[in-house]
Design a protein around this motif. Structure first.
Motif, PDB file in Angstrom:
ATOM      1  N   LEU A 193       0.826  -1.198   0.000  1.00 29.24           N
ATOM      2  CA  LEU A 193       0.000   0.000   0.000  1.00 29.24           C
ATOM      3  C   LEU A 193       0.869   1.259   0.000  1.00 29.24           C
ATOM      4  CD1 LEU A 193      -2.796   1.322   0.167  1.00 29.24           C
ATOM      5  CD2 LEU A 193      -2.648   1.069   2.673  1.00 29.24           C
ATOM      6  N   VAL A 194       1.918   1.274   0.826  1.00 25.25           N
ATOM      7  CA  VAL A 194       2.834   2.418   0.857  1.00 25.25           C
ATOM      8  C   VAL A 194       3.442   2.628  -0.528  1.00 25.25           C
ATOM      9  CG1 VAL A 194       5.012   3.298   1.813  1.00 25.25           C
ATOM     10  CG2 VAL A 194       3.311   2.221   3.330  1.00 25.25           C
ATOM     11  N   HIS A 195       3.867   1.541  -1.157  1.00 24.58           N
ATOM     12  CA  HIS A 195       4.424   1.657  -2.507  1.00 24.58           C
ATOM     13  C   HIS A 195       3.405   2.244  -3.460  1.00 24.58           C
ATOM     14  CE1 HIS A 195       5.026  -0.102  -6.601  1.00 24.58           C
ATOM     15  NE2 HIS A 195       6.098   0.647  -6.455  1.00 24.58           N
ATOM     16  N   HIS A 196       2.175   1.766  -3.399  1.00 24.92           N
ATOM     17  CA  HIS A 196       1.126   2.297  -4.277  1.00 24.92           C
ATOM     18  C   HIS A 196       0.955   3.799  -4.059  1.00 24.92           C
ATOM     19  CE1 HIS A 196      -2.573   2.687  -6.523  1.00 24.92           C
ATOM     20  NE2 HIS A 196      -3.115   3.252  -5.458  1.00 24.92           N
ATOM     21  N   TRP A 197       0.811   4.212  -2.786  1.00 27.17           N
ATOM     22  CA  TRP A 197       0.635   5.636  -2.488  1.00 27.17           C
ATOM     23  C   TRP A 197       1.772   6.469  -3.054  1.00 27.17           C
ATOM     24  CZ3 TRP A 197      -0.384   4.762   3.402  1.00 27.17           C
ATOM     25  CH2 TRP A 197      -1.730   4.472   3.616  1.00 27.17           C
ATOM     26  N   LEU A 198       3.007   6.078  -2.698  1.00 30.85           N
ATOM     27  CA  LEU A 198       4.162   6.892  -3.071  1.00 30.85           C
ATOM     28  C   LEU A 198       4.394   6.894  -4.579  1.00 30.85           C
ATOM     29  CD1 LEU A 198       6.687   5.991  -0.218  1.00 30.85           C
ATOM     30  CD2 LEU A 198       5.169   7.978  -0.377  1.00 30.85           C
ATOM     31  N   SER A 199       4.311   5.740  -5.199  1.00 30.47           N
ATOM     32  CA  SER A 199       4.686   5.645  -6.612  1.00 30.47           C
ATOM     33  C   SER A 199       3.626   6.194  -7.559  1.00 30.47           C
ATOM     34  CB  SER A 199       5.009   4.198  -6.980  1.00 30.47           C
ATOM     35  OG  SER A 199       3.842   3.393  -6.912  1.00 30.47           O
ATOM     36  N   THR A 200       2.374   6.338  -7.063  1.00 25.83           N
ATOM     37  CA  THR A 200       1.314   6.804  -7.962  1.00 25.83           C
ATOM     38  C   THR A 200       0.717   8.152  -7.577  1.00 25.83           C
ATOM     39  OG1 THR A 200      -0.477   5.691  -6.759  1.00 25.83           O
ATOM     40  CG2 THR A 200       0.635   4.427  -8.500  1.00 25.83           C
ATOM     41  N   GLU A 213      10.863  -0.850  -0.221  1.00 27.90           N
ATOM     42  CA  GLU A 213      11.267  -1.841   0.782  1.00 27.90           C
ATOM     43  C   GLU A 213      12.654  -1.529   1.341  1.00 27.90           C
ATOM     44  OE1 GLU A 213      11.586  -6.682   1.280  1.00 27.90           O
ATOM     45  OE2 GLU A 213      10.520  -5.830  -0.430  1.00 27.90           O
ATOM     46  N   LYS A 214      13.568  -1.135   0.480  1.00 29.12           N
ATOM     47  CA  LYS A 214      14.940  -0.828   0.905  1.00 29.12           C
ATOM     48  C   LYS A 214      14.978   0.371   1.851  1.00 29.12           C
ATOM     49  CE  LYS A 214      19.546  -0.107  -0.994  1.00 29.12           C
ATOM     50  NZ  LYS A 214      20.338  -0.008  -2.238  1.00 29.12           N
ATOM     51  N   VAL A 215      14.280   1.458   1.494  1.00 30.83           N
ATOM     52  CA  VAL A 215      14.322   2.643   2.347  1.00 30.83           C
ATOM     53  C   VAL A 215      13.568   2.407   3.651  1.00 30.83           C
ATOM     54  CG1 VAL A 215      14.715   4.224   0.418  1.00 30.83           C
ATOM     55  CG2 VAL A 215      12.380   3.844   1.237  1.00 30.83           C
ATOM     56  N   ALA A 216      12.498   1.634   3.605  1.00 27.80           N
ATOM     57  CA  ALA A 216      11.774   1.312   4.838  1.00 27.80           C
ATOM     58  C   ALA A 216      12.662   0.508   5.788  1.00 27.80           C
ATOM     59  CB  ALA A 216      10.491   0.543   4.521  1.00 27.80           C
ATOM     60  N   GLU A 255     -10.512   0.140  12.315  1.00 26.31           N
ATOM     61  CA  GLU A 255     -10.540  -1.263  11.893  1.00 26.31           C
ATOM     62  C   GLU A 255      -9.146  -1.823  11.658  1.00 26.31           C
ATOM     63  OE1 GLU A 255     -13.121   0.671   9.772  1.00 26.31           O
ATOM     64  OE2 GLU A 255     -14.209   0.384  11.645  1.00 26.31           O
ATOM     65  N   GLY A 256      -8.114  -1.021  11.921  1.00 25.28           N
ATOM     66  CA  GLY A 256      -6.741  -1.481  11.761  1.00 25.28           C
ATOM     67  C   GLY A 256      -6.179  -1.307  10.365  1.00 25.28           C
ATOM     68  N   ARG A 257      -6.910  -0.639   9.474  1.00 27.94           N
ATOM     69  CA  ARG A 257      -6.398  -0.398   8.123  1.00 27.94           C
ATOM     70  C   ARG A 257      -5.398   0.750   8.140  1.00 27.94           C
ATOM     71  NH1 ARG A 257     -12.290  -0.907   6.556  1.00 27.94           N
ATOM     72  NH2 ARG A 257     -12.247   1.184   7.399  1.00 27.94           N
ATOM     73  N   GLN A 258      -4.306   0.563   7.434  1.00 33.49           N
ATOM     74  CA  GLN A 258      -3.310   1.626   7.344  1.00 33.49           C
ATOM     75  C   GLN A 258      -3.855   2.760   6.489  1.00 33.49           C
ATOM     76  OE1 GLN A 258       0.641   0.352   6.331  1.00 33.49           O
ATOM     77  NE2 GLN A 258       1.393   2.449   6.149  1.00 33.49           N
ATOM     78  N   VAL A 259      -3.764   3.990   7.023  1.00 33.01           N
ATOM     79  CA  VAL A 259      -4.309   5.155   6.322  1.00 33.01           C
ATOM     80  C   VAL A 259      -3.267   6.256   6.129  1.00 33.01           C
ATOM     81  CG1 VAL A 259      -6.677   4.674   7.065  1.00 33.01           C
ATOM     82  CG2 VAL A 259      -5.229   6.170   8.458  1.00 33.01           C
ATOM     83  N   ALA A 260      -2.076   6.083   6.680  1.00 33.21           N
ATOM     84  CA  ALA A 260      -1.024   7.093   6.517  1.00 33.21           C
ATOM     85  C   ALA A 260       0.327   6.452   6.799  1.00 33.21           C
ATOM     86  CB  ALA A 260      -1.256   8.286   7.437  1.00 33.21           C
ATOM     87  N   LEU A 264      12.769  13.608   8.378  1.00 32.53           N
ATOM     88  CA  LEU A 264      11.403  13.130   8.210  1.00 32.53           C
ATOM     89  C   LEU A 264      11.055  13.184   6.726  1.00 32.53           C
ATOM     90  CD1 LEU A 264       8.563  12.326   9.170  1.00 32.53           C
ATOM     91  CD2 LEU A 264       8.155  14.744   9.685  1.00 32.53           C
ATOM     92  N   CYS A 265      10.582  12.062   6.197  1.00 32.02           N
ATOM     93  CA  CYS A 265      10.295  12.042   4.764  1.00 32.02           C
ATOM     94  C   CYS A 265       9.169  11.064   4.436  1.00 32.02           C
ATOM     95  CB  CYS A 265      11.556  11.694   3.964  1.00 32.02           C
ATOM     96  SG  CYS A 265      12.416  10.215   4.507  1.00 32.02           S
ATOM     97  N   ASP A 266       8.755  11.099   3.205  1.00 34.30           N
ATOM     98  CA  ASP A 266       7.711  10.221   2.680  1.00 34.30           C
ATOM     99  C   ASP A 266       6.437  10.237   3.520  1.00 34.30           C
ATOM    100  OD1 ASP A 266       9.207   9.525   0.476  1.00 34.30           O
ATOM    101  OD2 ASP A 266       9.950   7.651   1.325  1.00 34.30           O
ATOM    102  N   VAL A 267       6.067  11.406   3.993  1.00 38.97           N
ATOM    103  CA  VAL A 267       4.823  11.539   4.755  1.00 38.97           C
ATOM    104  C   VAL A 267       3.664  11.517   3.760  1.00 38.97           C
ATOM    105  CG1 VAL A 267       3.481  12.981   6.325  1.00 38.97           C
ATOM    106  CG2 VAL A 267       5.984  12.881   6.538  1.00 38.97           C
ATOM    107  N   TYR A 268       2.752  10.589   3.972  1.00 33.50           N
ATOM    108  CA  TYR A 268       1.615  10.447   3.067  1.00 33.50           C
ATOM    109  C   TYR A 268       0.370  10.083   3.868  1.00 33.50           C
ATOM    110  CZ  TYR A 268      -1.327   9.221  -0.837  1.00 33.50           C
ATOM    111  OH  TYR A 268      -2.356   9.201  -1.727  1.00 33.50           O
ATOM    112  N   VAL A 269      -0.711  10.806   3.622  1.00 34.74           N
ATOM    113  CA  VAL A 269      -2.011  10.506   4.225  1.00 34.74           C
ATOM    114  C   VAL A 269      -2.950  10.135   3.087  1.00 34.74           C
ATOM    115  CG1 VAL A 269      -3.955  11.413   5.559  1.00 34.74           C
ATOM    116  CG2 VAL A 269      -1.607  12.080   6.159  1.00 34.74           C
ATOM    117  N   ASP A 270      -3.603   8.984   3.215  1.00 32.96           N
ATOM    118  CA  ASP A 270      -4.564   8.544   2.218  1.00 32.96           C
ATOM    119  C   ASP A 270      -5.558   9.665   1.937  1.00 32.96           C
ATOM    120  OD1 ASP A 270      -7.380   7.256   1.624  1.00 32.96           O
ATOM    121  OD2 ASP A 270      -5.878   5.761   1.038  1.00 32.96           O
TER     122      ASP A 270
END
Length: 145
Positions: free
Chosen positions: A22-29, A43-46, A58-63, A77-83
């Motif tokens: 999901l993080v990859h989808h958010w960041l790359s798109t 994966e490497k930077v994480a 419900e435990g779904r990742q949203v940011a 601090l980097c790659d901050v993303y909120v759905d």
């Protein structure tokens, strides 16, 4: 738009909770600074960062956010993303505050970030403009593929 307040979200650094697909989808798109970033790079930077995930009731990742740090003097601090469905709830500020608070015991000399359009989000978490921007220098990397 989702209706919970920022307080209704849980923020964790537990790597087992992260959904890197999901993080990859958010960041790359959808993140202008990371468009086209490969799943391998995410994966490497994480793996080399402290990762923060925000989760709804419900435990779904949203940011997501990550920090590159030596845990002694410096953090980035980097790659901050909120759905998109969870924006406008104060979650970005809450995520930045969680990063700040998590790193506080290390008494870093400097915690930095770069933002094009979210200055007010980070200001609410205590970030201020760099006092001597003329002192900063970079070696630009190659253009992303």
């Amino acid at each position: 738009m989702i209706t919970p307040t920022a307080g209704a979200y849980r923020i964790s650094t537990d790597p087992d909770l992260l959904d890197l697909d999901l993080v990859h989808h958010w960041l790359s798109t959808d993140a202008f600074w990371a468009l086209g970033r490969s799943r391998e790079t995410v994966e490497k930077v994480a793996g080399a960062s402290i990762n923060f995930g925000a989760y709804d009731g419900e435990g779904r990742q949203v940011a997501y956010a990550r920090v590159v740090t030596d845990l002694a003097t410096f953090g980035w601090l980097c790659d901050v993303y909120v759905d998109r469905e969870h924006r406008g709830q104060g979650l970005g500020t809450r995520l930045a505050e969680a990063v700040r608070d998590h790193l506080a015991p290390y008494r870093l000399k400097r915690l930095m970030l770069s933002t094009l359009d979210a200055h007010e989000v980070y200001a609410r978490a205590g970030f201020v403009p760099f006092p001597e921007p003329q002192n900063l220098m970079i070696i630009p990397g190659p253009a992303a593929p």
